[in-house]
Design a protein around this motif. Structure first.
Motif, mmCIF file in Angstrom:
data_model
loop_
_atom_site.group_PDB
_atom_site.id
_atom_site.type_symbol
_atom_site.label_atom_id
_atom_site.label_comp_id
_atom_site.label_asym_id
_atom_site.label_seq_id
_atom_site.Cartn_x
_atom_site.Cartn_y
_atom_site.Cartn_z
ATOM 1 N N ALA A 1 0.837 -1.211 0.000
ATOM 2 C CA ALA A 1 0.000 0.000 0.000
ATOM 3 C C ALA A 1 0.868 1.256 0.000
ATOM 4 N N LEU A 2 1.950 1.231 0.758
ATOM 5 C CA LEU A 2 2.832 2.404 0.819
ATOM 6 C C LEU A 2 3.588 2.618 -0.487
ATOM 7 N N ARG A 3 3.969 1.549 -1.156
ATOM 8 C CA ARG A 3 4.638 1.695 -2.457
ATOM 9 C C ARG A 3 3.687 2.359 -3.463
ATOM 10 N N ASN A 4 2.429 1.954 -3.452
ATOM 11 C CA ASN A 4 1.428 2.567 -4.332
ATOM 12 C C ASN A 4 1.221 4.035 -3.981
ATOM 13 N N ARG A 5 1.119 4.321 -2.690
ATOM 14 C CA ARG A 5 0.911 5.700 -2.247
ATOM 15 C C ARG A 5 2.127 6.558 -2.584
ATOM 16 N N ALA A 6 3.325 6.010 -2.409
ATOM 17 C CA ALA A 6 4.554 6.743 -2.721
ATOM 18 C C ALA A 6 4.582 7.117 -4.197
ATOM 19 N N ALA A 7 4.190 6.185 -5.066
ATOM 20 C CA ALA A 7 4.165 6.471 -6.504
ATOM 21 C C ALA A 7 3.208 7.618 -6.802
ATOM 22 N N THR A 8 2.062 7.625 -6.144
ATOM 23 C CA THR A 8 1.087 8.702 -6.322
ATOM 24 C C THR A 8 1.651 10.044 -5.853
ATOM 25 N N LEU A 9 2.432 10.006 -4.778
ATOM 26 C CA LEU A 9 3.008 11.229 -4.218
ATOM 27 C C LEU A 9 4.278 11.675 -4.942
ATOM 28 N N GLY A 10 4.807 10.828 -5.818
ATOM 29 C CA GLY A 10 6.029 11.163 -6.535
ATOM 30 C C GLY A 10 7.292 11.013 -5.699
ATOM 31 N N VAL A 11 7.247 10.105 -4.707
ATOM 32 C CA VAL A 11 8.422 9.830 -3.884
ATOM 33 C C VAL A 11 8.715 8.340 -3.938
ATOM 34 N N SER A 12 9.892 7.966 -3.472
ATOM 35 C CA SER A 12 10.229 6.546 -3.380
ATOM 36 C C SER A 12 10.455 6.193 -1.919
ATOM 37 N N ILE A 13 10.311 4.907 -1.623
ATOM 38 C CA ILE A 13 10.507 4.447 -0.250
ATOM 39 C C ILE A 13 11.512 3.311 -0.212
ATOM 40 N N ASP A 14 12.142 3.174 0.932
ATOM 41 C CA ASP A 14 13.009 2.043 1.260
ATOM 42 C C ASP A 14 12.418 1.448 2.532
ATOM 43 N N PHE A 15 11.760 0.301 2.411
ATOM 44 C CA PHE A 15 10.961 -0.301 3.478
ATOM 45 C C PHE A 15 11.725 -1.475 4.073
ATOM 46 N N ARG A 16 11.916 -1.478 5.397
ATOM 47 C CA ARG A 16 12.703 -2.521 6.050
ATOM 48 C C ARG A 16 12.099 -2.917 7.394
ATOM 49 N N GLN A 17 12.452 -4.125 7.833
ATOM 50 C CA GLN A 17 12.061 -4.611 9.155
ATOM 51 C C GLN A 17 13.219 -5.407 9.741
#
Length: 155
Positions: A34-50
């Motif tokens: 969901a965050l990857r989709n939202r990031a694309a809409t916002l024009g930003v990229s994410i690096d998601f880790r756990q």
């Protein structure tokens, strides 16, 4: 623009299985998608880790100093125990949003103390998975507001 780091601490890999009445039914993978989709809409990229390891989380926060434009952190139980994470966060000059799926203030008294909050730009808790999306919106807006205006020399 550098990616927005979204870091997740211990036991968040068990989302969807561990105490869904507290943390909801979403898995961490569902939240990431969901965050990857939202990031694309916002024009930003994410690096998601756990990670389940405090030292690894400290290393990732330190990495964010030079590799990220902002940080969203759900430190899990380390929120309430880790001076090392607090100190690592204090070394950042990035927008930092602290996220918790549950409302930590409606839970056990030991969860009411956060070592993350004093270093954070803002805190979102108690809104479930939606809190991550709101945090991403907030970081994107902060970055947008602080970005230099690109003016044409002929304007």
């Amino acid at each position: 623009m550098k990616p927005i780091f979204i870091l997740n601490g211990p036991n968040l890999n068990l989302l969807g299985e561990r105490e869904p009445e507290i943390y909801g039914g979403n898995t961490l993978a569902t939240i990431e998608d969901a965050l990857r989709n939202r990031a694309a809409t916002l024009g930003v990229s994410i690096d998601f880790r756990q990670t389940n390891h405090e030292g690894v989380l400290v290393d990732q926060i330190q990495e964010a100093r030079h590799a990220a434009s902002g940080l969203i952190l759900n430190a899990g139980a380390y929120t309430h125990t880790s001076v090392a994470i607090h100190d690592a966060l204090r070394a950042l000059s990035l927008p930092i949003i602290e996220v918790h799926l549950s409302n930590i203030y409606k839970r056990e008294a030991f969860r009411h103390r956060s070592y993350v909050s004093p270093a954070a730009t803002g805190v979102i808790c108690g809104l479930g998975a939606q809190g991550y999306g709101l945090a991403l919106d907030a970081v994107a807006e902060i970055l947008k507001a602080s970005a230099p205006i690109n003016r044409s020399p002929h304007a």
